[in-house]
Design a protein around this motif. Structure first.
Motif, PDB file in Angstrom:
ATOM      1  N   ARG A  47       9.597   6.951  -4.702  1.00  0.00           N
ATOM      2  CA  ARG A  47       8.647   6.598  -5.725  1.00  0.00           C
ATOM      3  C   ARG A  47       7.887   5.500  -5.051  1.00  0.00           C
ATOM      4  O   ARG A  47       7.405   4.575  -5.919  1.00  0.00           O
ATOM      5  CB  ARG A  47       9.277   5.944  -6.940  1.00  0.00           C
ATOM      6  CG  ARG A  47       9.894   7.079  -7.551  1.00  0.00           C
ATOM      7  CD  ARG A  47      10.696   6.706  -9.104  1.00  0.00           C
ATOM      8  NE  ARG A  47      11.123   7.794  -9.915  1.00  0.00           N
ATOM      9  CZ  ARG A  47      12.203   8.395  -9.412  1.00  0.00           C
ATOM     10  NH1 ARG A  47      12.895   8.220  -8.570  1.00  0.00           N
ATOM     11  NH2 ARG A  47      12.602   9.481 -10.376  1.00  0.00           N
ATOM     12  N   LEU A  48       7.336   5.705  -3.756  1.00  0.00           N
ATOM     13  CA  LEU A  48       6.603   4.592  -3.284  1.00  0.00           C
ATOM     14  C   LEU A  48       4.990   5.318  -3.491  1.00  0.00           C
ATOM     15  O   LEU A  48       4.336   5.567  -2.473  1.00  0.00           O
ATOM     16  CB  LEU A  48       6.595   4.327  -1.718  1.00  0.00           C
ATOM     17  CG  LEU A  48       8.135   3.894  -1.504  1.00  0.00           C
ATOM     18  CD1 LEU A  48       8.449   3.780   0.114  1.00  0.00           C
ATOM     19  CD2 LEU A  48       8.116   2.484  -1.918  1.00  0.00           C
ATOM     20  N   ALA A  93       2.702   1.457  -6.801  1.00  0.00           N
ATOM     21  CA  ALA A  93       4.048   0.730  -6.658  1.00  0.00           C
ATOM     22  C   ALA A  93       4.083  -0.315  -5.768  1.00  0.00           C
ATOM     23  O   ALA A  93       2.944  -0.496  -4.802  1.00  0.00           O
ATOM     24  CB  ALA A  93       5.221   1.845  -6.269  1.00  0.00           C
ATOM     25  N   ALA A  94       4.940  -1.195  -5.651  1.00  0.00           N
ATOM     26  CA  ALA A  94       5.109  -2.232  -4.535  1.00  0.00           C
ATOM     27  C   ALA A  94       5.622  -1.410  -3.313  1.00  0.00           C
ATOM     28  O   ALA A  94       6.167  -0.674  -3.372  1.00  0.00           O
ATOM     29  CB  ALA A  94       5.940  -3.318  -5.121  1.00  0.00           C
ATOM     30  N   ALA A  95       5.033  -1.870  -2.161  1.00  0.00           N
ATOM     31  CA  ALA A  95       5.282  -1.642  -0.956  1.00  0.00           C
ATOM     32  C   ALA A  95       6.555  -1.898  -0.414  1.00  0.00           C
ATOM     33  O   ALA A  95       6.986  -2.766  -0.988  1.00  0.00           O
ATOM     34  CB  ALA A  95       4.328  -2.109   0.207  1.00  0.00           C
ATOM     35  N   ARG A  96       7.388  -1.098   0.307  1.00  0.00           N
ATOM     36  CA  ARG A  96       8.948  -1.388   0.958  1.00  0.00           C
ATOM     37  C   ARG A  96       8.709  -1.615   2.248  1.00  0.00           C
ATOM     38  O   ARG A  96       7.841  -1.038   3.127  1.00  0.00           O
ATOM     39  CB  ARG A  96       9.704  -0.428   0.432  1.00  0.00           C
ATOM     40  CG  ARG A  96       9.889  -0.125  -1.023  1.00  0.00           C
ATOM     41  CD  ARG A  96      10.512  -1.386  -1.776  1.00  0.00           C
ATOM     42  NE  ARG A  96      11.847  -1.079  -1.372  1.00  0.00           N
ATOM     43  CZ  ARG A  96      12.734  -0.355  -1.897  1.00  0.00           C
ATOM     44  NH1 ARG A  96      12.801   0.529  -2.931  1.00  0.00           N
ATOM     45  NH2 ARG A  96      14.243  -0.701  -1.600  1.00  0.00           N
ATOM     46  N   LYS A 112       3.589   2.404   1.714  1.00  0.00           N
ATOM     47  CA  LYS A 112       3.600   3.103   0.494  1.00  0.00           C
ATOM     48  C   LYS A 112       2.626   4.117   0.792  1.00  0.00           C
ATOM     49  O   LYS A 112       1.955   4.043   1.668  1.00  0.00           O
ATOM     50  CB  LYS A 112       3.362   2.433  -0.678  1.00  0.00           C
ATOM     51  CG  LYS A 112       1.831   1.862  -0.810  1.00  0.00           C
ATOM     52  CD  LYS A 112       2.048   0.633  -1.905  1.00  0.00           C
ATOM     53  CE  LYS A 112       0.465   0.289  -2.204  1.00  0.00           C
ATOM     54  NZ  LYS A 112       0.259  -0.545  -3.289  1.00  0.00           N
ATOM     55  N   LEU A 113       2.752   5.026  -0.213  1.00  0.00           N
ATOM     56  CA  LEU A 113       1.781   6.344  -0.039  1.00  0.00           C
ATOM     57  C   LEU A 113       0.310   6.203  -0.431  1.00  0.00           C
ATOM     58  O   LEU A 113       0.240   5.129  -1.145  1.00  0.00           O
ATOM     59  CB  LEU A 113       2.335   7.445  -0.809  1.00  0.00           C
ATOM     60  CG  LEU A 113       3.472   7.740  -0.472  1.00  0.00           C
ATOM     61  CD1 LEU A 113       4.110   9.077  -1.357  1.00  0.00           C
ATOM     62  CD2 LEU A 113       3.587   8.685   0.844  1.00  0.00           C
ATOM     63  N   THR A 114      -0.587   6.713   0.352  1.00  0.00           N
ATOM     64  CA  THR A 114      -2.068   6.666  -0.224  1.00  0.00           C
ATOM     65  C   THR A 114      -2.402   7.702  -1.085  1.00  0.00           C
ATOM     66  O   THR A 114      -1.415   8.598  -1.652  1.00  0.00           O
ATOM     67  CB  THR A 114      -2.903   6.770   0.950  1.00  0.00           C
ATOM     68  OG1 THR A 114      -2.870   8.014   1.471  1.00  0.00           O
ATOM     69  CG2 THR A 114      -2.670   5.781   2.013  1.00  0.00           C
ATOM     70  N   ALA A 115      -3.635   7.622  -1.773  1.00  0.00           N
ATOM     71  CA  ALA A 115      -3.822   8.780  -2.732  1.00  0.00           C
ATOM     72  C   ALA A 115      -4.013   9.959  -2.178  1.00  0.00           C
ATOM     73  O   ALA A 115      -3.740  11.163  -2.618  1.00  0.00           O
ATOM     74  CB  ALA A 115      -5.294   8.194  -3.547  1.00  0.00           C
ATOM     75  N   ALA A 116      -4.567   9.961  -0.774  1.00  0.00           N
ATOM     76  CA  ALA A 116      -4.459  11.454  -0.134  1.00  0.00           C
ATOM     77  C   ALA A 116      -3.269  11.902   0.000  1.00  0.00           C
ATOM     78  O   ALA A 116      -3.067  13.198  -0.231  1.00  0.00           O
ATOM     79  CB  ALA A 116      -5.139  11.225   1.281  1.00  0.00           C
TER      80      ALA A 116
END
Length: 735
Positions: free
Chosen positions: A62-63, A67-70, A132-136
């Motif tokens: 759920r990154l 969300a906050a980066a891990r 974390k993931l980007t919108a793309a």
């Protein structure tokens, strides 16, 4: 005859089989594994397994962008432990690349911390960086939890992983890919996603559209570092047609005027995958080794933006000439290969063109759309089924409450009394009392109506290809609004620098002396050779030709078989040793001999003569050959090639020792051929030829090698093709 022993019992470790069979089977398994599981991307989502596993693991963690980066170490551990049974270094390298905005046209990982830079510096260790993931990336994962794609067991059978991502946009072409497999490789440049989606829309409207029409919308790659593509439309179109080709990419630069005629070049964009620090080192080395005579200095003034300062040697140099020379000498211009080798939907590798890649993506989107629709239909039908039960409750609320309060087995009674299913009965019994209020009845009716309309729409969508393609077009239009960005790489026409850049721009102009020995060893001594007798050769060898030239010259080498070869003077070995064999540099026939060595002079004229006594005048510009095989100039055995210069008369000597002098204007000018007759013979042929200026007069060499004047040469003056008459006593050769 080969005898195969039966297989060993279960648990045995020794298999008796021919070595050839064992090696071929194991190597084939290795090759297939490399091709399908490591090196080649899938045409549908553009990913290799490691990238797909990284994004899926981050999705499971759920990154998402909100969300906050891990820590990257946490992500790498999750990927390695659950999905990718390989080293953590390879996983982290792939993750870092997904986060670099100078590597990915549309980064898929939002990296926080040091993820490297365009200078070539490495990223910080994974324990220091976060992600974390980007919108793309979210667009690529959209629908993965809705049965949009197939899953397969992970390497330890403890979990499942997707075989392909839903891919909301054509990521293969948008971000590109590269890899080397066994016996094949892939190299796909990144493109502008807005242009790709526009091309997809055109393909949806007109399935028979040509690649040329698609190339009008997608004119070429769009690299994350910008630059200028100078390959030319025809070449790029051919690459899009066949899936193979290349594109020349140059740095973007501008001239900064410092006043009083002083200027300097500012490079603002680098070619893709060129490390700035190594480029500066290479330019500095060119200056140190004097290989870039027009370049004065180079320094890096970059901060967040690229600013590479290039200064000329002097202000008289044209900026375009300086840059063209540096484009040829350095990585300010690179050639990015295009080899669109991918895995199709069945996992089969193959080279695809632009249209095939886009069509494969659209077909995948249709599969995803249908599968998501079916997944949603199942859930809508299940919810409508439950809502039907609740509607029965509201219509018979008092009776339902009585049954629940008084009956020992209310579930069975509800089923029998109202014709409910077991699922509906369980749902009614689990319903809270507050959900039986009048306001909830209205909400249920509204929900039932909305879901019924949605179900009808989904069922129509799942059975109508036309509606499916229309929906795909609408989804792509929405993605385009989210991801639209201006083109970074400018598409320019192909540039031919040879038209306006002299060779001196690439090679330092230094005086040399070309030395060719009798046995065919060639070298170039610096400066002028004052005393040829001091030159050293291999035992049994001696001097044949000594030609003054410059390092920027082209050396013309004429052979007895009528061919003329061209060698760059800067390519010759140094003069300290014995040089290198000429036959290694040109494709000279074994039986052919060298008859002339000249330093090429543009615009000059050459006198070409054959042993049979024929000849003509040839433009020296036509003698320059581009290939190792040389250029065929004379049809016959070549005797001599002489530069005319200011000469206006030609003197010839036959093997019968008869001499004839005639005007040079009687000879035709031609690029190649047999020529015209120079002198007539009853037998034999031409022995020697010379050209001279009539105002000065000819000379000839006697037997002792001394030069002798020829004051009464006009007594031998005649017309071309005459027989001539016996020459002066001792005249055998002119040279």
């Amino acid at each position: 005859m080969t005898i195969h022993t039966p297989p060993p019992p279960e648990g045995g470790r020794i298999i008796d089989e021919p070595m050839e069979t064992a090696l071929s089977r194991r190597y084939l398994a290795y090759a297939l594994s490399t091709i399908t599981n490591r090196a080649l991307p899938d045409v549908r989502d553009g990913f290799k397994p490691v990238h797909r596993r990284i994004l899926y693991a981050m999705h499971q963690m759920r990154l998402n962008p909100q969300a906050a980066a891990r820590k990257c170490a946490k992500v790498v551990g999750e990927v390695m432990g659950g999905y990718h049974p390989h080293g953590d270094a390879s996983i982290y390298d792939a993750l870092v690349r997904l986060a670099q905005d100078f590597s990915q046209r549309y980064p898929l990982v939002d990296g926080q911390g040091n993820f490297g830079n365009i200078d070539g510096d490495n990223a910080a260790a994974m324990r220091y960086t976060e992600c974390k993931l980007t919108a793309a990336a979210v667009l690529l994962m959209d629908g993965i939890d809705q049965n949009a794609v197939d899953f397969r067991p992970t390497y330890d059978d403890q979990d499942e992983e997707p075989t392909v991502l839903p891919a909301g946009f054509p990521n293969l072409l948008a971000n590109g890919s590269s890899g080397i497999a066994v016996g094949m490789a892939t190299s796909i440049p990144p493109h502008n996603v807005g242009e790709l989606i526009d091309a997809c829309q055109l393909l949806l409207d007109r399935p028979d559209v040509t690649t040329a029409e698609l190339a009008e919308i997608v004119p070429g790659p769009d690299f994350p570092t910008g630059g200028v593509a100078v390959e030319g439309h025809a070449s790029i179109l051919d690459a899009y047609e066949t899936g193979r080709g290349g594109v020349r990419l140059r740095a973007r630069w501008e001239t900064e005027d410092l006043g009083r005629g002083v200027w300097r070049i500012i490079v603002t964009e680098m070619p893709y995958q060129v490390q700035k620090s190594k480029l500066i080192e290479a330019l500095a080395e060119l200056i140190e080794q004097k290989k870039a005579p027009l370049l004065g200095d180079v320094r890096d003034e970059s901060a967040e933006d690229i600013r590479l300062v290039i200064e000329p040697k002097n202000r008289t140099i044209e900026p375009e000439v300086l840059m063209e020379s540096l484009f040829k000498l350095s990585d300010l211009e690179v050639r990015f290969p295009i080899n669109m080798n991918v895995l199709d939907a069945t996992g089969t590798p193959g080279v695809m063109g632009l249209k095939a890649c886009l069509q494969a993506f659209l077909d995948h989107r249709r599969d995803v759309l249908v599968r998501r629709a079916q997944w949603r239909i199942e859930r809508v039908e299940k919810r409508l089924h439950l809502l039907e039960g609740l509607r029965i409750v509201f219509l018979n609320l008092d009776e339902v409450i009585r049954i629940v309060r008084e009956e020992e087995q209310p579930k069975a009674v509800l089923i029998a009394r109202f014709g409910l299913t077991e699922l509906q009965a369980d749902y009614i019994l689990d319903t809270r009392l507050r959900q039986l209020a009048r306001i909830e009845e209205m909400a249920i009716e509204n929900e039932h109506k909305a879901l019924a309309e949605e179900l009808a729409m989904l069922q129509a969508l799942s059975t109508s290809p036309a509606k499916q393609w229309k929906k795909i077009g609408q989804d792509l239009a929405a993605v385009r609004k989210v991801m639209i960005s201006p083109r970074r790489t400018t598409i320019a026409e192909a540039v031919d620098a040879s038209a306006f850049v002299a060779p001196e721009a690439y090679i330092p102009r230094e005086a040399i002396t070309v030395i060719l020995s009798e046995r065919g060893w060639i070298r170039a001594a610096k400066g002028k050779v004052e005393d040829p007798s001091e030159l050293k050769f291999k035992e049994g060898d001696a001097l044949a030709y000594l030609v003054p030239a410059f390092t920027t010259d082209k050396i013309l080498v004429a052979a007895s078989d009528g061919r003329v070869f061209t060698i760059g003077a800067d390519k010759l070995a140094g003069g300290r040793g014995h040089g290198e064999p000429l036959r290694l540099m040109i494709e000279l026939e074994e039986k052919a001999d060298i008859v002339a060595v000249l330093a090429y002079q543009p615009g000059a004229k050459l006198l070409v003569a054959s042993k049979a006594g024929y000849g003509f005048i040839a433009p020296e510009d036509d003698m320059v050959a581009q290939k190792r095989g040389g250029k065929q100039v004379l049809n016959g055995d070549l005797l001599a090639i002489l530069r005319l210069g200011a000469a206006d008369h030609v003197a010839v000597i036959g093997e019968n020792l008869k001499t004839l002098i005639f005007k040079a204007e009687e000879l035709p000018e031609m690029g190649r051929g047999k020529g015209v007759k120079l002198q007539s013979y009853k037998q034999g042929g031409l022995q020697d030829i010379s050209a001279f200026n009539g105002e000065i007069g000819p000379e000839w060499a006697d037997g002792g090698g001394r030069r002798r004047n020829w004051p009464d040469w006009k007594d031998w003056l005649g017309k071309r093709a005459g027989a001539g008459r016996m020459g002066p006593r001792g005249l055998r050769k002119f040279r």
